[in-house]
Design a protein around this motif. Structure first.
Motif, mmCIF file in Angstrom:
data_model
loop_
_atom_site.group_PDB
_atom_site.id
_atom_site.type_symbol
_atom_site.label_atom_id
_atom_site.label_comp_id
_atom_site.label_asym_id
_atom_site.label_seq_id
_atom_site.Cartn_x
_atom_site.Cartn_y
_atom_site.Cartn_z
ATOM 1 N N PHE A 1 0.828 -1.208 0.000
ATOM 2 C CA PHE A 1 0.000 0.000 0.000
ATOM 3 C C PHE A 1 0.862 1.257 0.000
ATOM 4 O O PHE A 1 0.601 2.211 -0.739
ATOM 5 N N SER A 2 1.882 1.272 0.834
ATOM 6 C CA SER A 2 2.719 2.469 0.952
ATOM 7 C C SER A 2 3.520 2.726 -0.312
ATOM 8 O O SER A 2 3.670 3.867 -0.753
ATOM 9 N N ALA A 3 4.046 1.651 -0.925
ATOM 10 C CA ALA A 3 4.891 1.808 -2.106
ATOM 11 C C ALA A 3 4.108 2.205 -3.345
ATOM 12 O O ALA A 3 4.671 2.772 -4.285
ATOM 13 N N THR A 4 2.803 1.927 -3.360
ATOM 14 C CA THR A 4 1.989 2.211 -4.552
ATOM 15 C C THR A 4 0.982 3.324 -4.312
ATOM 16 O O THR A 4 0.134 3.574 -5.173
ATOM 17 N N ASP A 5 1.063 4.004 -3.190
ATOM 18 C CA ASP A 5 0.088 5.038 -2.849
ATOM 19 C C ASP A 5 0.246 6.264 -3.744
ATOM 20 O O ASP A 5 1.351 6.783 -3.908
ATOM 21 N N ALA A 6 -0.849 6.721 -4.333
ATOM 22 C CA ALA A 6 -0.803 7.849 -5.270
ATOM 23 C C ALA A 6 -0.362 9.133 -4.582
ATOM 24 O O ALA A 6 0.434 9.904 -5.126
ATOM 25 N N LYS A 7 -0.858 9.366 -3.372
ATOM 26 C CA LYS A 7 -0.510 10.585 -2.654
ATOM 27 C C LYS A 7 0.964 10.587 -2.270
ATOM 28 O O LYS A 7 1.655 11.599 -2.393
ATOM 29 N N ARG A 8 1.459 9.444 -1.812
ATOM 30 C CA ARG A 8 2.871 9.354 -1.430
ATOM 31 C C ARG A 8 3.768 9.561 -2.648
ATOM 32 O O ARG A 8 4.796 10.232 -2.574
ATOM 33 N N SER A 9 3.384 8.983 -3.781
ATOM 34 C CA SER A 9 4.180 9.119 -5.000
ATOM 35 C C SER A 9 4.289 10.580 -5.420
ATOM 36 O O SER A 9 5.349 11.031 -5.851
#
Length: 308
Positions: free
Chosen positions: A218-226
């Motif tokens: 979830f963290s590696a593919t999160d749109a907001k995090r990216s």
């Protein structure tokens, strides 16, 4: 002097005009319950601030999407999941067999090598298939993403079936290379709770291990995090593969590390002895519970979806 007087007058005229605008901005911040430091915001306030965000939140996937069944991309994605899980089981179980059959672990890659085989293959296969199917290669990952409304129920079930079939075929090829007798003596890479540990220990290890994996996904593919960390060149498959590696280091001595029901099922079916089936339920219940908890934690606590 007149020039200086004019400058001062101009400033006096401009500053009062700025002050209401600044105050208006502060009032807007107060109304939204937000400030300039997003990481210090209480739960939910970041999600409520929609203006000026620099990422696009994909809409939730429908529960059923019959149109997918008429699309070649749907079946192509399923085939990609099959091939990826096939290769994953082939490399990982063959590595396990090489370690187990040796009289001394010093002449093999050992537990660290097994962990690298699992984690490295996940890194490679997620990198190869992410653009086609999302690179799940694990029914627990698929379940977690489904619970977060990242894919439809139709696609989730199709992926799980293809993953399990790929795992069975991958383990079958390993058995073909090693021979039925030797494969059976070495337990075929089947997951079991090790001596000295209870079933509860094994279940707990599987829940926590899968939580680590799915939370990383979830963290590696999160749109907001990216969008927020776009200046940091992190390849998403890398932390996912590294999470698999670390979980294997920790839990191989307890359960052999499942955290992937397809991997456990494929090895159990090809091994097909009571020892491989006695604790098999742990390697479905544990990963599914861990995936569900990771999805809940990411969506409710990290992303504050219910507060939007």
């Amino acid at each position: 002097m007149d020039g200086g007087h004019n400058i001062i007058t101009d400033v006096d005229e401009i500053e009062p005009a700025r002050i209401p605008q600044q105050m208006e901005g502060k009032e807007e911040d107060v109304r939204l319950g937000a400030n300039k430091f997003a990481e210090r915001q209480p739960i939910g306030t970041a999600a409520q601030t929609q203006d000026g965000k620099d990422y696009v939140e994909p809409p939730p996937a429908p529960l059923f999407e019959p149109g997918e069944l008429k699309s070649w991309s749907f079946y192509r994605a399923g085939i990609a999941e099959f091939i990826a899980t096939f290769l994953f089981l082939y490399i990982s179980v063959l590595t396990v067999m090489g370690v187990v059959k040796s009289n001394t672990k010093c002449s093999t890659v050992g537990i660290q090598g097994i962990a690298w085989a699992f984690g490295g293959m996940i890194f490679v296969l997620v990198y190869c298939t992410a653009g086609i199917s999302g690179g799940h290669i694990n029914p627990a990952v698929t379940l977690g993403l489904f619970l977060a409304r990242k894919l439809s129920l139709t696609r989730a079930l199709f992926y799980m079936v293809m993953q399990c079939l790929g795992a069975i075929c991958g383990a079958g090829v390993v058995k073909g290379f090693m021979g039925a007798g030797q494969y059976g003596r070495l337990a075929g890479g089947a997951n079991v709770v090790a001596h000295g540990y209870t079933k509860g220990d094994g279940l707990g290890a599987e829940i926590i291990g899968t939580f680590v994996l799915v939370y990383t996904v979830f963290s590696a593919t999160d749109a907001k995090r990216s969008a927020r960390d776009s200046h940091v060149p992190i390849l998403a498959p890398l932390p996912i593969g590294f999470a698999v590696f670390l979980v294997h280091l920790a839990t191989i001595p307890i359960t052999g590390t499942g955290i992937n029901p397809a991997r456990s099922l494929g090895a159990a079916i090809i091994y097909n002895k009571d020892r491989g089936w006695d604790d098999h339920w742990i390697f479905w219940v544990g990963p599914f519970v861990g995936a569900g908890l990771a999805a809940l934690y990411h969506q409710v606590v990290i992303r504050a979806i219910p507060f939007k």
